[in-house]
Design a protein around this motif. Structure first.
Motif, PDB file in Angstrom:
ATOM      1  N   HIS A   1       4.356  14.999  10.931  1.00  0.00           N
ATOM      2  CA  HIS A   1       5.183  13.853  11.281  1.00  0.00           C
ATOM      3  C   HIS A   1       4.311  12.645  11.613  1.00  0.00           C
ATOM      4  O   HIS A   1       4.657  11.506  11.266  1.00  0.00           O
ATOM      5  CB  HIS A   1       6.091  14.196  12.456  1.00  0.00           C
ATOM      6  N   VAL A   2       3.191  12.871  12.276  1.00  0.00           N
ATOM      7  CA  VAL A   2       2.249  11.774  12.532  1.00  0.00           C
ATOM      8  C   VAL A   2       1.776  11.181  11.210  1.00  0.00           C
ATOM      9  O   VAL A   2       1.731   9.954  11.037  1.00  0.00           O
ATOM     10  CB  VAL A   2       1.047  12.278  13.356  1.00  0.00           C
ATOM     11  N   PHE A   3       1.415  12.035  10.267  1.00  0.00           N
ATOM     12  CA  PHE A   3       0.960  11.570   8.959  1.00  0.00           C
ATOM     13  C   PHE A   3       2.034  10.725   8.278  1.00  0.00           C
ATOM     14  O   PHE A   3       1.735   9.701   7.651  1.00  0.00           O
ATOM     15  CB  PHE A   3       0.602  12.771   8.079  1.00  0.00           C
ATOM     16  N   MET A   4       3.281  11.135   8.397  1.00  0.00           N
ATOM     17  CA  MET A   4       4.375  10.467   7.698  1.00  0.00           C
ATOM     18  C   MET A   4       4.795   9.157   8.361  1.00  0.00           C
ATOM     19  O   MET A   4       5.363   8.286   7.696  1.00  0.00           O
ATOM     20  CB  MET A   4       5.583  11.407   7.622  1.00  0.00           C
ATOM     21  N   THR A   5       4.524   8.994   9.659  1.00  0.00           N
ATOM     22  CA  THR A   5       5.116   7.869  10.390  1.00  0.00           C
ATOM     23  C   THR A   5       4.118   6.942  11.068  1.00  0.00           C
ATOM     24  O   THR A   5       4.497   5.842  11.479  1.00  0.00           O
ATOM     25  CB  THR A   5       6.090   8.386  11.468  1.00  0.00           C
ATOM     26  N   SER A   6       2.872   7.341  11.222  1.00  0.00           N
ATOM     27  CA  SER A   6       1.916   6.557  12.010  1.00  0.00           C
ATOM     28  C   SER A   6       1.120   5.629  11.094  1.00  0.00           C
ATOM     29  O   SER A   6       0.086   6.001  10.543  1.00  0.00           O
ATOM     30  CB  SER A   6       0.964   7.491  12.774  1.00  0.00           C
ATOM     31  N   ALA A   7       1.577   4.408  10.957  1.00  0.00           N
ATOM     32  CA  ALA A   7       0.956   3.439  10.047  1.00  0.00           C
ATOM     33  C   ALA A   7      -0.090   2.619  10.791  1.00  0.00           C
ATOM     34  O   ALA A   7       0.071   1.421  11.019  1.00  0.00           O
ATOM     35  CB  ALA A   7       2.020   2.530   9.442  1.00  0.00           C
TER      36      ALA A   7
ATOM     37  N   SER B   1       0.799  -1.228   0.000  1.00  0.00           N
ATOM     38  CA  SER B   1       0.000   0.000   0.000  1.00  0.00           C
ATOM     39  C   SER B   1       0.828   1.273   0.000  1.00  0.00           C
ATOM     40  O   SER B   1       0.287   2.356   0.233  1.00  0.00           O
ATOM     41  CB  SER B   1      -0.937  -0.008   1.216  1.00  0.00           C
ATOM     42  N   VAL B   2       2.105   1.155  -0.242  1.00  0.00           N
ATOM     43  CA  VAL B   2       2.940   2.359  -0.333  1.00  0.00           C
ATOM     44  C   VAL B   2       2.450   3.220  -1.499  1.00  0.00           C
ATOM     45  O   VAL B   2       2.217   2.722  -2.604  1.00  0.00           O
ATOM     46  CB  VAL B   2       4.421   1.982  -0.523  1.00  0.00           C
ATOM     47  N   ASN B   3       2.262   4.517  -1.254  1.00  0.00           N
ATOM     48  CA  ASN B   3       1.699   5.421  -2.265  1.00  0.00           C
ATOM     49  C   ASN B   3       2.474   6.738  -2.202  1.00  0.00           C
ATOM     50  O   ASN B   3       1.934   7.783  -1.843  1.00  0.00           O
ATOM     51  CB  ASN B   3       0.211   5.633  -1.958  1.00  0.00           C
ATOM     52  N   PRO B   4       3.771   6.702  -2.555  1.00  0.00           N
ATOM     53  CA  PRO B   4       4.658   7.832  -2.238  1.00  0.00           C
ATOM     54  C   PRO B   4       4.292   9.142  -2.911  1.00  0.00           C
ATOM     55  O   PRO B   4       4.373  10.201  -2.275  1.00  0.00           O
ATOM     56  CB  PRO B   4       6.038   7.337  -2.683  1.00  0.00           C
ATOM     57  N   GLU B   5       3.893   9.108  -4.173  1.00  0.00           N
ATOM     58  CA  GLU B   5       3.625  10.379  -4.861  1.00  0.00           C
ATOM     59  C   GLU B   5       2.433  11.108  -4.269  1.00  0.00           C
ATOM     60  O   GLU B   5       2.473  12.314  -4.032  1.00  0.00           O
ATOM     61  CB  GLU B   5       3.404  10.129  -6.352  1.00  0.00           C
ATOM     62  N   LEU B   6       1.348  10.373  -4.018  1.00  0.00           N
ATOM     63  CA  LEU B   6       0.168  11.044  -3.492  1.00  0.00           C
ATOM     64  C   LEU B   6       0.325  11.402  -2.022  1.00  0.00           C
ATOM     65  O   LEU B   6      -0.207  12.422  -1.572  1.00  0.00           O
ATOM     66  CB  LEU B   6      -1.090  10.209  -3.753  1.00  0.00           C
ATOM     67  N   CYS B   7       1.061  10.595  -1.268  1.00  0.00           N
ATOM     68  CA  CYS B   7       1.364  10.990   0.109  1.00  0.00           C
ATOM     69  C   CYS B   7       2.186  12.274   0.136  1.00  0.00           C
ATOM     70  O   CYS B   7       1.964  13.153   0.978  1.00  0.00           O
ATOM     71  CB  CYS B   7       2.124   9.873   0.828  1.00  0.00           C
ATOM     72  N   LYS B   8       3.112  12.405  -0.800  1.00  0.00           N
ATOM     73  CA  LYS B   8       3.928  13.620  -0.866  1.00  0.00           C
ATOM     74  C   LYS B   8       3.059  14.834  -1.178  1.00  0.00           C
ATOM     75  O   LYS B   8       3.287  15.933  -0.633  1.00  0.00           O
ATOM     76  CB  LYS B   8       5.006  13.462  -1.928  1.00  0.00           C
TER      77      LYS B   8
END
Length: 391
Positions: free
Chosen positions: A215-221, A163-170
């Motif tokens: 940071h929560v958005f980036m790290t809290s899976a 489920s990694v979605n790097p472009e849209l997460c960025k």
């Protein structure tokens, strides 16, 4: 053959090639693209007894064109999200007829008999008693089922990897969680908000709290998210006399903090309330945060006894839900801010004859939700804040 951008005239043959339609002579296609990043087509037969929707991810942001490249692989994330949603909330998403990973195209149920929730609200409709509770339950079911509470450790690790979605997460990290607080070309606002836009950029307390949420958005899976859950990605209506809610467009889906989905929905409800207040048409707008949260919490607690890892006891559940509540408020605040002085504004406000008073209230409310999120411990506390003068 490789990826190709589909045009209106291509759709009948494409649907036949994919096994979705036999008689392509009896088909009419029209483009109904409305969102920021994709193209959408509706195909129907002559007498209207059959119809399908086709959504294709372009290699760029649709509203910006090739100047803003974006991988069409995001459609893979959307297809994966629908697959998970179909397991836990099949009646709250469109039926999916097939996904073509080569052309990044989804063929799905035509929802054109329903209305986009934002459109109805802007026209003066109320939410009604069902919409927000169904959204709350959907978020609870998806988040529980895809969390460490609902999945084995091995299955969770596989979900994380897939489920990694790097472009849209960025895009979210930038557009929602940083750009509105700095000078950036994407930002724009009504001139009547110049002072607040400048004040927010200079507000070190606000910027630090947003940094924490970023940071929560980036790290809290915590669980699989819809990732873009707002009133423009919800359709409502009636079928056979029953209320219908359909959530769509989960292309921003990834494994992240549960509060992000709830926060986006709450922010859009709060903006809708400001619009209604400005127009003197307030009905049930102020109930939606409470209704969705209560439905979410009730459903999550109902599912709790089925958790796969029983080390997490009931006392931990209380702590966990408090964290989700607090983070949801913070993310709601960041969504309010970015929708007014950042990128992609809301028609709830921009179509007002004078959008400034409602926009100012929404901006100030957003700041309070961000910096006071740990103090606002209940829906009643948020109601009191919304009812306050807000500067």
């Amino acid at each position: 053959m490789g990826y190709r951008i589909l045009e209106t005239d291509d759709i009948p043959a494409y649907l036949r090639e994919r096994g979705h339609w036999e008689d392509v002579d009896d088909i009419t296609v029209r483009e109904v693209s409305d969102g920021n990043v994709n193209r959408v087509f509706l195909a129907s037969n002559a007498d209207g007894t059959r119809s399908l929707a086709l959504k294709q991810a372009l290699p760029w942001v649709r509203v910006a064109g090739p100047s803003w490249p974006l991988s069409p692989d995001r459609a893979d994330a959307e297809a994966r999200a629908y697959e998970q949603l179909a397991k836990v909330a099949p009646d709250e998403i469109p039926g999916i007829h097939g996904y073509d990973p080569e052309n990044h195209a989804l063929v799905m149920e035509d929802l054109s008999d329903l209305e986009v929730l934002r459109t109805l609200l802007n026209e003066g409709a109320s939410y009604g008693p069902h919409t927000s509770p169904q959204i709350g339950r959907l978020v609870a079911r998806l988040s529980f089922a895809t969390s460490d509470f609902g999945m084995t450790s091995a299955d969770r690790k596989a979900l994380l990897a897939a489920s990694v979605n790097p472009e849209l997460c960025k895009i979210t990290e930038d557009v929602v969680l940083s750009e509105p607080y700095v000078e950036h070309k994407h930002n724009h606002w009504h001139p009547g908000l110049d002072d607040l836009a400048a004040a927010f950029r200079a507000d070190t307390v606000l910027r630090t709290e947003v940094a924490d949420l970023r940071h929560v958005f980036m790290t809290s899976a915590q669980a699989l998210l819809h990732g873009d859950l707002h009133s423009g990605s919800v359709m409502v209506g009636t079928r056979a006399g029953a209320h219908v809610v359909r959530v769509f467009d989960p292309e921003f889906s990834f494994v992240g903090p549960i509060g992000f989905d709830l926060g986006l929905y709450w922010a859009n409800a709060l903006v809708s309330e400001e619009r209604a207040r400005a127009l003197g048409t307030l009905t049930d707008h102020g109930d939606q945060l409470r209704l969705s949260w209560e439905a979410f919490e009730t459903e999550f607690r109902r599912l709790w006894p089925t958790r796969v890892d029983t080390f997490f006891d009931d006392a931990y559940l209380d702590r966990f839900l408090t964290r989700v509540w607090t983070e949801s408020l913070g993310f709601a605040g960041t969504e309010l801010v970015r929708r007014i002085i950042g990128f992609a504004h809301l028609t709830d406000l921009t179509t007002l004859e004078d959008p400034v008073p409602a926009s100012r209230r929404a901006l100030l409310l957003g700041r309070e939700l961000i910096v006071r999120r740990t103090e606002l411990t209940s829906p009643d506390a948020v109601r009191d804040l919304v009812a306050s003068p807000l500067g």
